[in-house]
Write an enzyme that holds these catalytic residues in place. Structure first.
Site, mmCIF file in Angstrom:
data_model
loop_
_atom_site.group_PDB
_atom_site.id
_atom_site.type_symbol
_atom_site.label_atom_id
_atom_site.label_comp_id
_atom_site.label_asym_id
_atom_site.label_seq_id
_atom_site.Cartn_x
_atom_site.Cartn_y
_atom_site.Cartn_z
ATOM 1 N N SER A 2 -27.054 142.755 1.943
ATOM 2 C CA SER A 2 -27.538 142.147 2.994
ATOM 3 C C SER A 2 -26.434 141.900 3.697
ATOM 4 O O SER A 2 -25.594 142.614 4.164
ATOM 5 C CB SER A 2 -28.358 140.574 2.726
ATOM 6 O OG SER A 2 -28.824 140.210 3.890
ATOM 7 N N THR A 3 -25.941 140.591 4.026
ATOM 8 C CA THR A 3 -24.647 140.371 5.154
ATOM 9 C C THR A 3 -23.589 140.728 4.481
ATOM 10 O O THR A 3 -23.263 140.485 3.238
ATOM 11 C CB THR A 3 -24.909 138.572 5.346
ATOM 12 O OG1 THR A 3 -25.932 138.087 5.821
ATOM 13 C CG2 THR A 3 -23.452 138.412 6.412
ATOM 14 N N HIS A 44 -30.637 144.956 3.945
ATOM 15 C CA HIS A 44 -31.591 144.230 4.995
ATOM 16 C C HIS A 44 -30.865 144.738 6.775
ATOM 17 O O HIS A 44 -29.957 144.542 6.909
ATOM 18 C CB HIS A 44 -31.189 142.584 4.920
ATOM 19 C CG HIS A 44 -32.024 142.011 3.732
ATOM 20 N ND1 HIS A 44 -31.276 141.146 3.200
ATOM 21 C CD2 HIS A 44 -32.979 142.482 2.887
ATOM 22 C CE1 HIS A 44 -31.962 140.724 1.999
ATOM 23 N NE2 HIS A 44 -33.078 141.624 1.714
ATOM 24 N N MET A 59 -26.716 136.864 2.140
ATOM 25 C CA MET A 59 -27.069 135.572 1.796
ATOM 26 C C MET A 59 -28.577 135.469 1.290
ATOM 27 O O MET A 59 -29.295 136.394 1.592
ATOM 28 C CB MET A 59 -27.251 135.137 3.377
ATOM 29 C CG MET A 59 -27.910 133.686 3.745
ATOM 30 S SD MET A 59 -26.391 132.423 3.826
ATOM 31 C CE MET A 59 -27.292 131.012 4.561
ATOM 32 N N ASP A 118 -32.602 137.078 -2.327
ATOM 33 C CA ASP A 118 -33.406 138.251 -2.382
ATOM 34 C C ASP A 118 -32.883 139.174 -3.289
ATOM 35 O O ASP A 118 -31.573 139.281 -3.304
ATOM 36 C CB ASP A 118 -33.599 138.954 -1.227
ATOM 37 C CG ASP A 118 -34.566 140.219 -1.251
ATOM 38 O OD1 ASP A 118 -35.589 139.902 -1.850
ATOM 39 O OD2 ASP A 118 -34.406 141.267 -0.184
#
Length: 371
Positions: A182-183, A208, A301, A304
């Protein structure tokens, strides 16, 4: 100093600024202290106070958002969430924004229904929190992430029912690598995949990202890697030397198909606050590939993928997470470790060798034969 995340919104649409401000009001730990219609107004407001997080549209009057972002990063680096529309050209600019230092890229929300508002609140507030956690300024004062979505946070059960672990479920030779991020993941995945050879089992990835943006990301990686990188479509068959990236705003599932696998791309509800969800992909890999899989959670973050990685490990897969020192945000890897989905955290620079070492042990006498 309140400790709340101080946000500035820069968008030329007054209605968009109002909508974004209303969405952020759902989180008591976030405060919008200023809005601006163009970069010059924003620069003037920043003379009085610098934001903890800047929300930035890329299509702006007087100076485009990408140029403004680059000037900010040169003069006053700060966490930036790009919130814009993503046509083909818009996605290319969003990729340039990430390369220029933006922490997050999200699609400008469509707010036609109550459900749209609820989903947009979660996505925008999570993006701001994730971006804030990447910034060094007053980092120790950042509020800890908390559940703030309306209603329960859905699990992978809403997309794919759970099954008891079965290590021997995968087809003969059906080794596969599954990755979630993600991030900070666009940069981390680029560093990882560009260091991998083409002679590897298939790779499936959830990063993501907004809809349409994943295709631009896949095309960029395809030009940099020995591996072939594609945005996945329903019916694609993971093949050796190929990377399939889940399309934005859709879940990706791995299915057993004859002597190998195929992927299904489905819409469905948000899972673990995301669509695509790493948990959905990892559960499907656990069920389809068992002990023939390798699972990796990288920077990001939230949580997930943590449950899905545990399911992969329980099915006999090899599992790893990226370590804290090299993660932009050590949320997803930390949760996976805490849940028992992995017991090893490895630096980003070591992960290519870890994957190749695992792959080299699959075929007798070093022969490369996956399918």
């Amino acid at each position: 100093m309140t400790g709340r995340i101080q946000v500035m919104i820069v968008d030329d649409s007054a209605s968009a600024r109002a909508a974004l401000k209303r969405l952020l009001a759902a989180d008591d730990d976030i405060e919008v202290f200023a809005t601006a219609g163009d970069p010059f107004e924003a620069a003037e407001a920043m003379r009085s106070q610098l934001p903890d997080v800047l929300i930035l549209d890329l299509a702006l009057p007087r100076m485009d958002g990408l140029t403004f972002l680059r000037r900010i990063m040169a003069q006053h680096p700060m966490p930036v969430v790009v919130c814009s529309g993503f046509t083909a050209s818009g996605s290319a600019n969003a990729m340039r924004a990430l390369e220029s230092g933006a922490a997050e890229v999200i699609a400008k929300p469509q707010l036609a229904t109550k459900e749209d508002w609820a989903e947009a609140e979660v996505r925008l507030c999570d993006a701001v929190r994730a971006a804030a956690s990447t910034g060094g300024r007053r980092r120790a004062q950042r509020p800890a992430p908390r559940a703030m979505s309306p209603g329960p946070k859905l699990t992978a059960d809403v997309i794919l029912p759970p099954r008891p672990p079965n290590p021997d479920v995968g087809p003969p030779g059906g080794h596969i690598i599954a990755i979630g991020a993600s991030t900070g993941g666009t940069e981390a995945l680029t560093k990882l995949l560009t260091k991998l050879p083409a002679a590897l089992p298939p790779i499936v990835i959830v990063q993501h990202m907004p809809e349409h943006f994943t295709r631009t990301f896949a095309q960029r990686l395809d030009g940099l890697c020995e591996l072939q990188v594609l945005e996945a479509q329903t019916g694609d068959r993971p093949a050796p030397g190929t990377v399939l990236i889940a399309p934005g705003n859709h879940h990706m599932l791995l299915r057993r198909s004859g002597p190998g696998y195929k992927v299904d791309i489905v819409k469905g509800a948000y899972v673990s606050r995301h669509r695509p969800s790493v948990d959905v992909l990892f559960r499907s890999v656990a069920q389809a590939a068992g002990k023939k899989a390798f699972g990796l959670i990288m920077t990001g973050m939230g949580d997930d993928g943590a449950r899905g990685l545990l399911e992969m490990r329980q099915a006999g897969a090899e599992t790893l997470v990226q370590d804290e020192a090299t993660s932009v945000v050590f949320g997803m890897p930390k949760e996976a470790l805490a849940m028992g989905g992995a017991d090893r955290a490895r630096p980003l620079g070591k992960l290519p060798l870890d994957i190749q070492t695992w792959a080299s042990q699959l075929a007798p006498r070093g022969a490369i034969s996956w399918g």
